[in-house]
Design a protein around this motif. Sequence first.
Motif, short mmCIF file in Angstrom:
data_model
loop_
_atom_site.label_atom_id
_atom_site.label_comp_id
_atom_site.label_asym_id
_atom_site.label_seq_id
_atom_site.Cartn_x
_atom_site.Cartn_y
_atom_site.Cartn_z
N GLY A 1 5.91 50.12 36.67
CA GLY A 1 6.92 50.58 37.62
C GLY A 1 8.21 49.79 37.58
O GLY A 1 9.27 50.31 37.92
N ASN A 2 8.14 48.54 37.16
CA ASN A 2 9.35 47.73 37.10
C ASN A 2 10.32 48.20 36.02
O ASN A 2 11.52 47.93 36.09
N ALA A 3 9.81 48.89 35.00
CA ALA A 3 10.66 49.42 33.94
C ALA A 3 10.74 50.95 34.02
O ALA A 3 11.24 51.57 33.09
N ASP A 4 10.24 51.52 35.13
CA ASP A 4 10.19 52.98 35.27
C ASP A 4 9.50 53.60 34.05
O ASP A 4 9.86 54.69 33.61
N TYR A 5 8.52 52.88 33.52
CA TYR A 5 7.72 53.34 32.38
C TYR A 5 8.57 53.65 31.15
O TYR A 5 8.19 54.46 30.30
N GLU A 6 9.72 52.98 31.05
CA GLU A 6 10.59 53.08 29.88
C GLU A 6 10.56 51.73 29.16
O GLU A 6 11.01 50.71 29.72
N ALA A 7 10.05 51.70 27.93
CA ALA A 7 9.88 50.43 27.23
C ALA A 7 11.19 49.65 27.13
O ALA A 7 11.21 48.42 27.28
N SER A 8 12.29 50.33 26.89
CA SER A 8 13.56 49.65 26.67
C SER A 8 14.05 48.89 27.89
O SER A 8 14.84 47.95 27.77
N ARG A 9 13.57 49.27 29.07
CA ARG A 9 14.03 48.61 30.30
C ARG A 9 13.33 47.28 30.58
O ARG A 9 13.71 46.57 31.52
N GLN A 10 12.33 46.95 29.78
CA GLN A 10 11.65 45.68 29.98
C GLN A 10 12.61 44.50 29.80
O GLN A 10 12.50 43.49 30.51
#
Length: 358
Positions: free
Chosen positions: A272-281
Amino acid sequence: MAAPFNPNQCIRSIDEIISPAELRRFDPLLPQQERNINQFRKTIRSILDGTDVRLLAVVGPCSIHDVEGADEYARKLAGLAHELSESLYIIMRVYFEKPRSAHGWSGFVTDPYMDGNFHVEDGLKAARKFLHHLLRMELPAGTEALDPIMPAYLGDLFSWMCIGQRAAEANAHRQIASGLPMPVGFKNSIRPDGLNFTAQAIRSASRPHDYLGVNQEGKLSVFHTTGNEYAHLVLRGVGESPNYGSTSINAAEDALERAGVPQHIIVDASHGNADYEASRQADVVHDVLAQIENGNTSIVGFMLESYLGWGSQGIPVDRSKLEYGVSVTDPCIDWDTTEALLREAAERFQKVRSDLGL
């Protein structure tokens, strides 16, 4: 005439499997490996205590599905872990079980061939062999404790464990965590008042418990625990909403203080912290590092979902068509992105250490 009573009317069949003790005899820990495991766990405890001023980084695939790819990843990570060891203490994320709320692959231990046939003994033996391989690399391993029985089989080879968001709500997992010999992170509940709820779960795990479990010989036994004083919080987002920002960290610190447990927080940069988008990690890690640079002392580490290749893939009927080094569960960042992010984290945290005169 009434049918005879059948207490197992919904059970198709029952198969006995190898006991934890038999599995350990099949692939035992050597004295040097035992010393390594003890040192890994001691180091993580020291980081949580603040006597070892390094940042924990739990890094690796969302799940292990291919031992060959996992081995290549581990060799890369072990080399980088040694290079960055002054600032970061890197633990490889080795998740052999996957929680499933619906049908889907349940993980390497229970379904190593990804065919739905539950060859659990093969999975256990292959998992134990891989964990021994990591020990020879002197790379600590971390995992999620999903099935309550699994720590009896593989727990002696792990240095850190996590209780997932779903399992954190189960009393059985708090009891198990209270007796595990390594630090255990609890992911935050997504229920209303979830931080206070999870803080109380951590408090519960830090206390003694008595519970039913399976011993090394595979017999049902009563376990009497002393409590795990190194239970801590892992923030993983609330649903699809993040909870890694300074406001969320402050709220987590308050909840832990109210529960009377140490303010130790690991931030999961995925889910949830990356909205399940790998690039947002990367955005999550950058924010966490900025908080540490601004004086935060409760954040002790971060987690990354990372593998050789970018993203994720479905599991094809023809397993030969699997793309090598790409996750079959949650999407991951690739190795190059991982390496760059860990190098940046090490450099920035080293400056924090220097500013503190360490």
